[in-house]
Design an enzyme around this catalytic site. Structure first.
Site, PDB file in Angstrom:
ATOM      1  N   ASN A 191       0.842  -1.196   0.000  1.00  0.00           N
ATOM      2  CA  ASN A 191       0.000   0.000   0.000  1.00  0.00           C
ATOM      3  C   ASN A 191       0.868   1.232   0.000  1.00  0.00           C
ATOM      4  OD1 ASN A 191      -0.116   1.690   2.736  1.00  0.00           O
ATOM      5  ND2 ASN A 191       0.424  -0.425   3.214  1.00  0.00           N
TER       6      ASN A 191
ATOM      7  N   CYS B 149       7.274 -34.791  -6.691  1.00  0.00           N
ATOM      8  CA  CYS B 149       8.447 -35.019  -5.835  1.00  0.00           C
ATOM      9  C   CYS B 149       9.600 -35.526  -6.698  1.00  0.00           C
ATOM     10  CB  CYS B 149       8.114 -36.009  -4.721  1.00  0.00           C
ATOM     11  SG  CYS B 149       7.493 -37.600  -5.309  1.00  0.00           S
TER      12      CYS B 149
ATOM     13  N   CYS C  79       6.503   3.443   8.827  1.00  0.00           N
ATOM     14  CA  CYS C  79       5.874   3.681   7.523  1.00  0.00           C
ATOM     15  C   CYS C  79       6.958   3.925   6.471  1.00  0.00           C
ATOM     16  CB  CYS C  79       4.942   4.888   7.609  1.00  0.00           C
ATOM     17  SG  CYS C  79       4.076   5.166   6.061  1.00  0.00           S
TER      18      CYS C  79
HETATM   19  C1  LIG Z   1      -3.255   0.174   3.962  1.00  0.00           C
HETATM   20  C2  LIG Z   1      -2.316   0.084   5.130  1.00  0.00           C
HETATM   21  C3  LIG Z   1      -2.049   1.190   5.889  1.00  0.00           C
HETATM   22  C4  LIG Z   1      -1.210   1.100   6.966  1.00  0.00           C
HETATM   23  N1  LIG Z   1      -1.029   2.200   7.724  1.00  0.00           N
HETATM   24  C5  LIG Z   1      -0.264   2.110   8.842  1.00  0.00           C
HETATM   25  C6  LIG Z   1      -0.176   3.184   9.721  1.00  0.00           C
HETATM   26  O1  LIG Z   1      -0.783   4.236   9.533  1.00  0.00           O
HETATM   27  N2  LIG Z   1       0.600   3.061  10.820  1.00  0.00           N
HETATM   28  C7  LIG Z   1       1.295   1.915  11.082  1.00  0.00           C
HETATM   29  O2  LIG Z   1       1.970   1.840  12.107  1.00  0.00           O
HETATM   30  N3  LIG Z   1       1.222   0.854  10.255  1.00  0.00           N
HETATM   31  C8  LIG Z   1       0.439   0.926   9.154  1.00  0.00           C
HETATM   32  N4  LIG Z   1       0.314  -0.175   8.347  1.00  0.00           N
HETATM   33  C9  LIG Z   1       1.074  -1.408   8.672  1.00  0.00           C
HETATM   34  C10 LIG Z   1       0.245  -2.406   9.473  1.00  0.00           C
HETATM   35  O3  LIG Z   1      -0.125  -1.877  10.718  1.00  0.00           O
HETATM   36  C11 LIG Z   1       1.024  -3.708   9.736  1.00  0.00           C
HETATM   37  O4  LIG Z   1       2.188  -3.416  10.475  1.00  0.00           O
HETATM   38  C12 LIG Z   1       1.437  -4.410   8.466  1.00  0.00           C
HETATM   39  O5  LIG Z   1       0.411  -4.332   7.504  1.00  0.00           O
HETATM   40  C13 LIG Z   1       1.801  -5.900   8.680  1.00  0.00           C
HETATM   41  O6  LIG Z   1       0.732  -6.650   9.200  1.00  0.00           O
HETATM   42  P1  LIG Z   1      -0.228  -7.581   8.279  1.00  0.00           P
HETATM   43  O7  LIG Z   1       0.659  -8.483   7.512  1.00  0.00           O
HETATM   44  O8  LIG Z   1      -1.150  -8.260   9.252  1.00  0.00           O
HETATM   45  O9  LIG Z   1      -0.976  -6.644   7.391  1.00  0.00           O
HETATM   46  C14 LIG Z   1      -0.553  -0.114   7.261  1.00  0.00           C
HETATM   47  C15 LIG Z   1      -0.818  -1.231   6.487  1.00  0.00           C
HETATM   48  C16 LIG Z   1      -1.702  -1.151   5.441  1.00  0.00           C
HETATM   49  C17 LIG Z   1      -2.009  -2.373   4.623  1.00  0.00           C
END
Ligand SMILES: Cc1cc2nc3c(=O)[nH]c(=O)nc-3n(C[C@H](O)[C@H](O)[C@H](O)COP(=O)(O)O)c2cc1C
Ligand SMILES: Cc1cc2nc3c(=O)[nH]c(=O)nc-3n(C[C@H](O)[C@H](O)[C@H](O)COP(=O)(O)OP(=O)(O)OC[C@H]3O[C@@H](n4cnc5c(N)ncnc54)[C@H](O)[C@@H]3O)c2cc1C
Ligand code: SF4
Lengths: 445, 437
Positions: free
Chosen positions: B77, B353, B139
């Protein structure tokens, strides 16, 4: 006003003319792109894949399915056509349940094989719709080959020979090419004039010409062809039928099932095809099933297949049998025809005798029964019309050839239903024609 | 039934399944739905400074890669932190916490790398009654170009500094969320620890380009013909996240530092694995975005059934249980010998396999062809060639059809012709090791 299903005797338009198109629609709708992706995703890409081994034309099935799954349907089509130039027809008519799909490992794993036939249709349709041509003729060799008959064996042979740069002349007794693809395959398996469209697609390779209405035996002879051409391929299929040999077999309403199907296939307006109210089909093969289903679709009220052995011995697969019963056809086993009942020379019914197996041998039990009928379709097998082929060695009623299709005569090859060991399948005919072409080419070069 | 209740750095929740800071936690509407569905807690979508909110692109934000049947296995994203007014978020956080006192509500924060900025935001967050804060040092796109997010998370000194500011300016527990876009995760974790962090959480998303559009030759997601690297998440990142969690859990300098595990967690089993490697709880984003909040029901029932089966009554019974078994390669027992064994009753004879081993490994599987001299299609492992690599197990489409069987001490390894020793022996003492002691 149309007639009704219950009108006694033999009548046309039992359904009302609007109905026929629906009733005779495609047996299986083509896969949508999404369906094709989902289905292709199920293939495990087996090593030395059992499906490929089971395919008489040895199509690289895992490869073409992988090509579909990577959204490369044209690549898939080429993989198919490399081995089987009539892959489009075979996708529609092959009894896959007894060929590739029977041995798919997912049949073993969960009783649900990959739908190989449907996927093959998906790929070949894509290529035909795009009119994508994959094969080019090699430089002209100056050799010319005569082919007798224009069925699938001959077309496969002609195409492969044309690829090699040979000149091909096909002599066909009928007025149209295609053989049983055009005249025999059930209407609902090959809708929209597919047989001719497929030929148009295949013949674009060039170097193949036709003479229609020319019959080996009456119009031309093997000797003559042998002199004029560098090689001859015979793909005449099975032109004659086995006879019932019971009383009143010549009564009006006793019909050869293959002739009936031809009439259905060639009809421009199915409401004009006359059909009985009560029909008996004698036989247990694919032809019996196809005739019975098409009779039912035309509006017969009662269609009964009578077969003298049990369901396991039927030539028609379980799928075909189930298809027939799902359309309302009644299948009765262990019944042998004894005598046709007729009145004023027209069929009224059939007397039958019960049969059973005794130490593996079929015998009559002495118990009898009788069924009423307006028409009796005879589907007890076809045989080689050997009249024009006297010079060739015949074995078990069919032309004897070696593995590559070479007959006992120099310069003469044969393939398809007319040769010994033929399985009476379109796909086998294609394999025979292709292999003979390879051998002819090897011999000529 | 096992007790799933969770106490993570003093923050209590009915279960260890929290939603990670991301779109599922961007506003009260979602969070309320999540709590109703059963989630134990949320990391509120990252808040920024007061003032005009950040803006997101108005084109596509997500790229994805798929497995069979178009199952999403990885997503990226290019979204930024919340694009809603700070005051609106704070108001909603306060209300939600009031409505759901038993659930964890932790607020993710990202403000410029100046103490003043943190001093300003911390009290207003604390005022909402939130249970804690998570510092978004992860991020990887957009915000990092502005000196925040991963730009901080990639410099251990900054992590330590900001963590210290936060600890000094709030009473709330401080969880530091780490970026995986570094070479060795232990350094940022140690820095957070030094700064006084109550816990670390990881992983945030991974720099990535999921696809290139082959018509317009731009990375996807494509915005007016251009694309940028996005943050990768979902099942595909789980192995990377697990390793990073394990590295921190077994690092002497960070031993005992609480970890909130994140990255690709999709079902109870994934969650249990993260916890076994030392995560005190877990956070989920992609799985919820793909399947909706209801998946938490499966996570709760799955984890509790498994705990019952194992006789664990509380989460603490197994958190960290796998950490002692994570070892350096050099200490693996080289005398432990396994051979693949195909269960012929389960085998569907696909031959995969065989071809994998034949083409790419050790030519240790024999393929018998159908109908050759009356034989039937058949695949068999040749023990005298099998090195025990496990590739066949992984390419087999049937679960449990091929097993790795350990040779008992005293039996013969047909490949080497040597007797299997029951003694543990590793590379550090191996005769082929020039540095062996
Ligand atoms: C669309 C999107 C937006 C995200 N925005 C943030 C955010 O604002 N702050 C943050 O700490 N992590 C953000 N993340 C990261 C997620 O919190 C998480 O750490 C990451 O997606 C891995 O976990 P998952 O594999 O369960 O998705 C975002 C992830 C996605 C997909
Ligand atoms: C009713 C029916 C249904 C069938 N359904 C299926 C099915 O669903 N699936 C399947 O796989 N197979 C099916 N088959 C079998 C399949 O159609 C044949 O195996 C296949 O068509 C054989 O091809 P061929 O080229 O050998 O012969 P044919 O298709 O029979 O073609 C032979 C051609 O030679 C011509 N010919 C004959 N004698 C001469 C001569 N002396 N001079 C010149 N030309 C001559 C004929 O007019 C014909 O055009 C069916 C067969 C029948 C009868
Ligand atoms: S046998 Fe089935 S699964 Fe294996 S390659 Fe053929 S279609 Fe695919």
């Amino acid at each position: 006003m149309s007639n009704t299903m219950s009108k006694p005797g033999i009548a046309s338009d039992r359904l009302g003319s609007e109905q026929y198109q629906d009733v005779f629609a495609d047996l299986h709708a083509p896969l949508s792109p999404h369906e094709a992706l989902v289905e292709a995703g199920r293939c495990y890409f087996c090593y030395d894949a059992p499906c490929q081994t089971a395919c008489p034309t040895d199509i690289d099935i895992p490869l073409f399915i992988r090509e579909i799954s990577t959204q490369n349907p044209l690549g898939a089509a080429k993989t198919i056509f490399n081995q089987n130039i009539l892959g489009g027809m075979c996708a529609r008519v092959c009894p896959t349940e007894t060929l590739c799909e029977e041995v798919c490992v997912r049949e073993e794993a969960e009783g649900k094989p990959v739908k190989i036939g449907f996927l093959q249709r998906y790929a070949t349709d894509a290529a035909m719709q795009a009119n994508k041509q994959f094969f080019k003729r090699a430089a002209a060799t100056g050799k010319s080959i005569a082919i007798i008959g224009a069925g699938p064996a001959s077309i496969a042979c002609a195409h492969r020979l044309a690829m090699f740069g040979h000149e091909v002349k096909i002599f066909e007794a009928k007025e149209k090419p295609g053989g049983l693809n055009e005249y025999g395959i059930a209407a609902y398996k090959t809708v929209d004039d597919f047989a001719q469209k497929e030929l148009d697609y295949i013949l674009q390779i060039g170097g193949i010409s036709f003479e229609y209405g020319v019959k080996l035996g009456s119009d031309i002879s093997l000797d003559e062809l042998g002199e004029k051409y560098d090689a001859v391929f015979i793909g005449v299929g099975l032109g004659a039928v086995n006879t019932l040999g019971i009383k009143n077999s010549d009564a009006k309403g006793v019909v050869d099932a293959v002739d009936f199907i031809e009439q259905v296939r060639q009809s421009k307006d199915l409401s004009k095809v006359k059909i009985g109210r009560d029909i008996i089909v004698i036989g247990g093969g694919m032809t019996a099933i196809d005739a019975a289903i098409q009779a039912k679709l035309l509006g017969s009220e009662n269609v009964t297949i009578c077969y003298r052995r049990g369901p396991e011995q039927m030539g028609a697969s379980k799928f075909e049998q189930d298809l027939a019963t799902s359309k309302g056809v009644m299948i009765r086993h262990w019944l042998a025809p004894k005598k046709i009942r007729s009145k004023k020379g027209a069929v009224k019914g059939l007397k039958l005798e019960y049969t059973r197996l005794n130490n593996g041998k079929l015998e009559k039990t002495g118990e009898k029964t009788s069924l009423g009928a307006d028409q009796i379709f005879v589907a007890i097998g076809q045989k080689l019309d050997a009249g024009s082929l006297q010079k060739l060695q015949i074995s078990n009623g069919r032309i004897k050839t070696d593995e590559a299709g070479k007959t006992s005569l120099a310069k003469v090859w044969a393939g398809g239903d007319c040769i010994e060991g033929g399985e009476d399948l379109t796909v086998t005919a294609v394999a025979n024609g292709r292999d003979a072409a390879e051998d002819i080419h090897a011999t000529l070069s | 039934m096992a007790d799933l209740s969770n106490n993570f750095v003093g923050i209590k929740s009915p279960n260890p399944f929290w939603l990670a800071s991301a779109p599922p936690t961007d506003k009260a509407y979602n969070v309320e739905r999540a709590f109703r569905a059963g989630w134990g807690g949320v990391m509120w979508k990252t808040l920024g400074e007061d003032g005009p909110p950040v803006v997101n692109v108005n084109g596509p934000r997500y790229g994805a890669i798929f497995g069979g049947d178009r199952r999403l296995i990885g997503m990226n994203n290019i979204e930024l932190i919340t694009d809603r007014e700070l005051q609106v978020n704070l108001r909603e956080i306060k209300q939600v916490k009031k409505n759901w006192p038993d659930r964890a509500v932790v607020v993710s924060l990202m403000v410029p790398c100046e103490e003043e900025a943190w001093k300003t935001i911390l009290p207003v967050v604390e005022e909402t009654g939130a249970d804690g804060i998570e510092l978004n040092f992860g991020c990887p796109h957009g915000m990092s170009e502005r000196g925040m997010g991963a730009a901080v998370g990639q410099v251990p000194e900054y992590i330590e500094m900001v963590t210290r500011w936060c600890k000094a300016n709030t009473n709330m527990p401080v969880i530091v969320k780490l970026t995986p876009n570094i070479t060795d995760i232990r350094y940022p974790a140690r820095a957070a620890h030094k700064g006084g962090a109550d816990a670390v959480s990881l992983i945030n998303t991974i720099n990535s380009i999921t696809n290139v559009n082959l018509d317009n030759f731009a990375p996807e997601p494509t915005i007016d013909g251009k694309g940028t690297h996005g943050g990768y998440c979902g099942p595909a990142v789980k192995p990377i996240a697990l390793n990073m969690v394990a590295e921190i859990a077994r690092d002497a300098q960070t031993k005992g530092l609480p970890i909130s595990g994140i990255g690709g967690i999709t079902d109870w089993r994934d969650a249990a694995e993260f916890m076994a490697l030392g995560s005190g709880n877990v956070q989920v984003c992609t799985a919820a975005m793909v399947y909706g909040f209801k998946i938490v029901e499966e996570m709760i029932s799955g984890l509790s059934n498994w705990m019952d089966e194992k006789g664990y009554t509380s989460i603490d019974d197994f958190v960290g249980k796998a950490v002692p078994n994570v070892s350096d390669w050099q200490y693996l027992n080289l005398n432990h010998i396994t051979k693949a064994k195909i269960n012929q009753d389960l085998c569907i004879e696909c031959g995969r396999c065989f071809i994998a081993c034949e083409d790419t490994s050790h030519q240790a599987i024999m393929a018998t062809k159908d109908n050759v001299e009356g034989a039937e299609r058949h695949f068999e492992v040749m023990e005298d060639e099998c090195v025990g690599c496990n590739l066949c197990v992984n390419v087999c489409p049937v679960e449990n059809c091929i097993e790795m069987v350990a040779l008992d001490a005293g039996t013969m390894d047909e490949r080497t012709g040597k007797q299997v020793s029951g003694d543990y022996a590793n590379w550090t003492t191996h005769p082929n090791n020039p540095g062996a002691k």
